[in-house]
Design an enzyme around this catalytic site. Structure first.
Site, PDB file in Angstrom:
ATOM      1  N   ASP A 243       0.835  -1.195   0.000  1.00  0.00           N
ATOM      2  CA  ASP A 243       0.000   0.000   0.000  1.00  0.00           C
ATOM      3  C   ASP A 243       0.875   1.253   0.000  1.00  0.00           C
ATOM      4  O   ASP A 243       1.878   1.326   0.713  1.00  0.00           O
ATOM      5  CB  ASP A 243      -0.902  -0.025   1.241  1.00  0.00           C
TER       6      ASP A 243
ATOM      7  N   GLU B 112       1.458  -0.745  -5.113  1.00  0.00           N
ATOM      8  CA  GLU B 112       0.502   0.316  -5.398  1.00  0.00           C
ATOM      9  C   GLU B 112       1.333   1.605  -5.439  1.00  0.00           C
ATOM     10  O   GLU B 112       1.672   2.175  -4.402  1.00  0.00           O
ATOM     11  CB  GLU B 112      -0.579   0.433  -4.322  1.00  0.00           C
TER      12      GLU B 112
END
Length: 542
Positions: A205, A265
């Site tokens: 993330d 990401e």
């Protein structure tokens, strides 16, 4: 998905499980590991290679689990560590690999580290794990700089003793200080903890945001932006220091038999993504340019070309994705006049033609699955689900809703629990009589997995057939790709030797290449064999 050592991760199809909304095994209205375990045969039958599970760690859920309080345990609402181990074993027995979400940019404000930091004095080792600074102004009452948070408002909150701490997202998500060796060492031990339990990889993330300029200079921007400007030495996005961290993570992954997979990401400018995928760093990254691209032939071709050429320079494969838990579902996007992403953090402005959106979504799915590289499927897209844009205000839970003063609805509309069976809510998501944490539209009775299964022309059958062909056809197994000439407003390319993909995004039917036979089409072909608008077909050369 076989272990990445044999390269099969380069073309893997990975199914994203937003665990709160996938399947509820105990009837409390929240998806959990028991529910996911019960649906593993469905996922194996769908034909995917792996599952990626959104954060399942203990968390106050201020941001849907992306505020982690303990990285080595399971949220009690989802199950236990023993449940997680059983899930991993059962998934492996079905040929499914398991990828977890790791959230290294920030922790929860309830994490023991942050509680220790609040109790400690300014300048203490406990505060050095995070980004604490004195404020500006004579009394320090102004934030240390002008940075903005993703969910609205300033990126700084003040503590009772007068210092400020950084949070690029919600105040409940304080940013870690990745210049601190202790932070780096602990996250390396977290990776080993889950790898030792059998996890096959991690989705990282905010991979582009972990390292900050220690000088914390002002940005001079009126609002939060997810990307750095061209040529800008951005103080908290896509800084060069991140790559040393990922090289150390890759060494850990490679130390395990068969290796493990990392996917980033990383929201970065065109041309910068390849830096994250060099041979000694991460394996793959989400292709946000493809997700955000309007469904128009010229723009798609440009994005596809750029994605493959940029990543080929470092020997990495492209990955393709149409939806995820942060973006408006693509059936809804494609049913509007503009088919690219309009950020789900904004209120809807245009009505949606669901018939058009569904037709385009079917065409986009076959395009995505025909491209070389990997692909991601967001739960429910294989059922044809649309964005739920009329959720009652009192049920909204995305932090953006509160942080924006109830002006931006947030991302809850793409996180509504899945419909599995039956004619009334909870549609098999949980036991009869249970109430899902977000309400499901009543007309989802036509979108359940059960209803899809009964209709040979359904979205579910399209996905299953396409994934089966993708595995079986030699032309789709490698990375060979070449464009062919086609009519204006279309895409036409060949994979391997003899498999063609034709996509008609123009406003008229077009003639298909000669001496070819259809293998699968996203919709009916015209009676005279022409390819209609908003339709994709895979062809075999005769």
């Amino acid at each position: 998905m076989s272990n990445p050592s044999d390269g099969s991760w380069r073309s893997a199809v990975i199914y994203q499980v937003y665990i709160r909304s996938f399947a509820d095994g105990d009837g409390d209205g929240v998806g959990d590991i028991a529910g996911l375990r019960s649906r593993l045969p469905y996922l194996a039958d769908l034909g995917v290679d792996a599952i990626w599970i959104n954060p399942w760690y203990p968390s106050p859920l201020a941001d849907g689990g992306y505020d982690v309080a303990d990285y080595r345990d399971i949220h009690p609402a989802f199950g236990t560590l023993d449940d997680a181990e059983r899930l991993i074993t059962e998934a492996h027995d079905l040929g499914l690999r398991v990828i977890l979400d790791i959230v290294p940019n920030h922790t929860s404000d309830q994490h023991v580290w942050f509680q220790q930091a609040l109790a400690a004095a300014p300048g203490s080792p406990e505060r050095e794990r995070y980004v604490f600074r004195d404020g500006q102004g004579e009394d320090g009452s102004l934030p240390p700089n002008d940075w903005h948070a993703a969910f609205g408002g300033p990126a700084w909150s003040r503590t009772p003793d007068g210092q400020w701490y950084l949070h690029l997202f919600a105040p409940e998500q304080p940013d870690l200080n990745w210049d601190n060796p202790e932070v780096r060492a602990v996250f390396e031990s977290i990776l080993r903890f889950w790898f030792d339990l059998g996890v096959d990889g991690f989705r990282i993330d905010v991979a582009h945001g972990m390292v900050k300029d220690p000088a914390l200079p002002d940005l001079g921007l009126p609002e939060f932006r997810v990307l750095a400007e061209e040529g800008q030495d951005h103080p908290h996005w896509d800084r060069d220091g991140i790559h040393g961290i990922f090289r150390s993570w890759r060494a850990i992954a490679d130390s395990y038999a068969g290796r493990r997979l990392f996917v980033a990401e990383a929201h970065v400018r065109p041309g910068r993504l390849a830096d994250y995928l060099r041979p000694d760093e991460l394996h793959t990254a989400f292709n946000f340019d493809f997700l955000k691209c309007p469904l128009e032939a010229d723009e798609l071709r440009e994005v596809i070309d750029r994605s493959m050429s940029d990543l080929a320079a470092v020997g990495a494969p492209a990955t393709w994705v149409l939806s995820n838990h942060d973006e408006t579902r693509h059936v809804t996007r494609y049913g509007r006049a503009y088919t690219g992403v309009t950020a789900p953090l904004r209120n809807r402005h245009q009505p949606t033609d669901l018939a058009l959106g569904t037709r385009r979504a079917r065409a986009a799915a076959l395009l995505m699955l025909a491209l070389p590289g990997g692909a991601y499927i967001y739960q429910g897209e294989e059922l044809g689900l649309y964005e739920v844009e009329d959720l009652p205000e009192e049920v909204l839970q995305d932090p953006t809703w509160e942080r924006s003063g109830h002006t931006l609805r947030g991302r809850d509309g793409c996180r509504v629990p899945l419909p599995w069976s039956g004619d009334t809510p909870p549609f098999g998501f949980g036991p009869p009589g249970s109430t899902p944490w977000l309400p499901q539209p009543r007309d989802w009775k036509a979108y359940t997995a059960e209803a899809n299964q009964a209709d040979p022309a359904s979205m579910l059958h399209l996905y299953r057939s396409a994934l089966s062909l993708r595995r079986a056809h030699a032309g789709l197994s490698g990375e060979e790709f070449r464009w062919l000439d086609g009519p204006q407003g279309t895409l036409l390319f060949e994979r391997g030797h003899g498999l063609l993909c034709a996509v008609n995004l123009s406003h008229r039917s077009v003639r298909l290449p000669e001496a070819c036979s259809p293998l699968i089409a996203s919709g009916p072909l015209d009676k005279d064999g022409l390819l209609p608008s908003d339709t994709t077909v895979w062809l075999r050369r005769d």
